[in-house]
Design an enzyme around this catalytic site. Structure first.
Site, PDB file in Angstrom:
ATOM      1  N   ASP A  27      48.467  43.211  32.677  1.00  0.00           N
ATOM      2  CA  ASP A  27      47.603  42.171  33.223  1.00  0.00           C
ATOM      3  C   ASP A  27      46.238  42.293  32.567  1.00  0.00           C
ATOM      4  OD1 ASP A  27      46.804  39.987  34.807  1.00  0.00           O
ATOM      5  OD2 ASP A  27      45.980  41.309  36.336  1.00  0.00           O
ATOM      6  N   SER A  28      45.455  41.238  32.675  1.00  0.00           N
ATOM      7  CA  SER A  28      44.109  41.258  32.108  1.00  0.00           C
ATOM      8  C   SER A  28      43.224  42.292  32.797  1.00  0.00           C
ATOM      9  CB  SER A  28      43.474  39.866  32.232  1.00  0.00           C
ATOM     10  OG  SER A  28      43.396  39.487  33.600  1.00  0.00           O
ATOM     11  N   CYS A  90      50.530  38.373  34.521  1.00  0.00           N
ATOM     12  CA  CYS A  90      49.308  37.581  34.419  1.00  0.00           C
ATOM     13  C   CYS A  90      49.743  36.135  34.203  1.00  0.00           C
ATOM     14  CB  CYS A  90      48.456  38.075  33.247  1.00  0.00           C
ATOM     15  SG  CYS A  90      46.985  37.085  32.906  1.00  0.00           S
ATOM     16  N   GLU A 172      38.062  42.516  40.701  1.00  0.00           N
ATOM     17  CA  GLU A 172      37.861  43.634  39.783  1.00  0.00           C
ATOM     18  C   GLU A 172      36.757  44.573  40.278  1.00  0.00           C
ATOM     19  OE1 GLU A 172      39.353  44.428  36.604  1.00  0.00           O
ATOM     20  OE2 GLU A 172      40.905  43.093  37.397  1.00  0.00           O
ATOM     21  N   CYS A 204      47.435  33.368  40.460  1.00  0.00           N
ATOM     22  CA  CYS A 204      46.859  34.422  39.622  1.00  0.00           C
ATOM     23  C   CYS A 204      47.171  35.735  40.320  1.00  0.00           C
ATOM     24  CB  CYS A 204      45.357  34.235  39.453  1.00  0.00           C
ATOM     25  SG  CYS A 204      44.501  35.620  38.657  1.00  0.00           S
ATOM     26  N   HIS A 206      45.612  38.361  40.581  1.00  0.00           N
ATOM     27  CA  HIS A 206      44.473  38.934  41.304  1.00  0.00           C
ATOM     28  C   HIS A 206      44.390  38.377  42.729  1.00  0.00           C
ATOM     29  CE1 HIS A 206      43.087  40.103  37.283  1.00  0.00           C
ATOM     30  NE2 HIS A 206      42.195  40.870  37.855  1.00  0.00           N
TER      31      HIS A 206
END
Length: 287
Positions: A27-28, A90, A172, A204, A206
């Site tokens: 994932d990013s 992602c 994050e 997403c 996240h």
């Protein structure tokens, strides 16, 4: 689409991967851990190597080709690490990279991707209005467009796209319940509630970490849905098909080895600690 060249390596290609090898997940940033946890619950005997591209997060505002190249580099890293399969955890990366990656690696290295869970939302909605919260890049990709064309339009379901580039940084930073994050969620989702959406697709990886924040603001006015469990089931099917499912027993609990590209392992460790259940063993290291 122009050519993508994965990171060069002097290592020989991985040829004889066994079922005991880990599953690679990319994932990013750390958001893909939401998918990793779903796979770990579904496949508790497996080991995992997780690549978080924290040097380049977020991917949402990046150019399409930039997303493709960063994704290719990450998947090649997992391949060289000896993983038996890779999950592109992602939505943004999946939207632009799956076809190339699958062509490049072929059957020797299965690639599993993500599609926002719009189809189950379309099938379950009573109000005929659903919202999809995703990055702008995800909406530019073909995967979400195909689902809308194949399922939402024939069913007469109105799909409201919602984008916000501020949400990934909140996750994050471990700031999901901060006043700024709550204010941002209220601003972008109140119009969706006002339009009668009864399902919110978290497009997403996240965003599942924002479930508590969204429910704190809106209660149960919308049912939240993501693709984590579907990806876990698909991963199991792919491993079984390729005879790569580990069917033995491990003495230790599930272990996730997390690697970060931004050389910020020390900074993200307390955030990961907050996100991880107590029964999951994990470590975080710089690449």
């Amino acid at each position: 689409m122009s050519a993508i060249y994965p990171i060069p390596s002097t290592l020989d290609p991985i040829i004889d991967v066994t079922a005991d090898a880990p599953i690679g997940i990319f994932d990013s940033g750390i958001g893909g851990l939401s998918v990793t946890l779903e796979i770990a619950r579904h496949l508790p005997n497996e080991r995992f190597v997780y690549y978080a591209d924290t040097a380049n997060v977020p991917y949402g505002p990046r150019e399409d080709q930039d997303i493709r190249e960063l994704t290719a580099q990450a998947i090649e890293w997992l391949y060289r690490k000896g993983c038996k399969a890779a999950v592109v955890a992602c939505n943004t990366a999946s939207a632009f990279s799956l076809d190339y990656l699958r062509t490049h690696y072929g059957e020797r290295f299965p690639i599993i991707g993500l599609v926002p869970a719009l189809k189950p939302a379309v099938l379950a909605t009573h109000s005929k209005t659903v919202a999809v919260l995703a990055t702008p890049a995800t909406f530019r990709g073909q995967l979400i467009k195909e689902v809308m064309t194949r399922f939402a339009e024939p069913a007469g379901v109105n799909v409201i796209p919602v984008t916000c580039l501020d949400l990934v940084p909140f996750v994050e930073a471990g700031e999901q319940m901060s006043p700024a994050c709550l204010a941002t969620l209220t601003k972008i989702l109140q119009p969706v509630v006002d339009q009668g959406a009864d399902y919110l697709v978290l497009g997403c990886t996240h965003y599942p970490f924002l479930k508590s924040s969204i429910q704190y603001i809106f209660g149960h006015k919308m049912t939240l849905i993501d693709s984590g469990l579907a990806v876990a089931r698909q991963t199991a099917r792919i491993l079984i098909k390729n005879e790569l499912l580990f069917e033995g027993e491990r003495k230790e609990s599930v272990r996730i080895e997390i690697f970060v590209s931004g050389k910020n392992a020390e900074q993200v460790q307390p955030i990961i600690q907050h996100l991880m259940p107590d029964d999951i063993q994990w470590s975080v290291s710089n690449i």
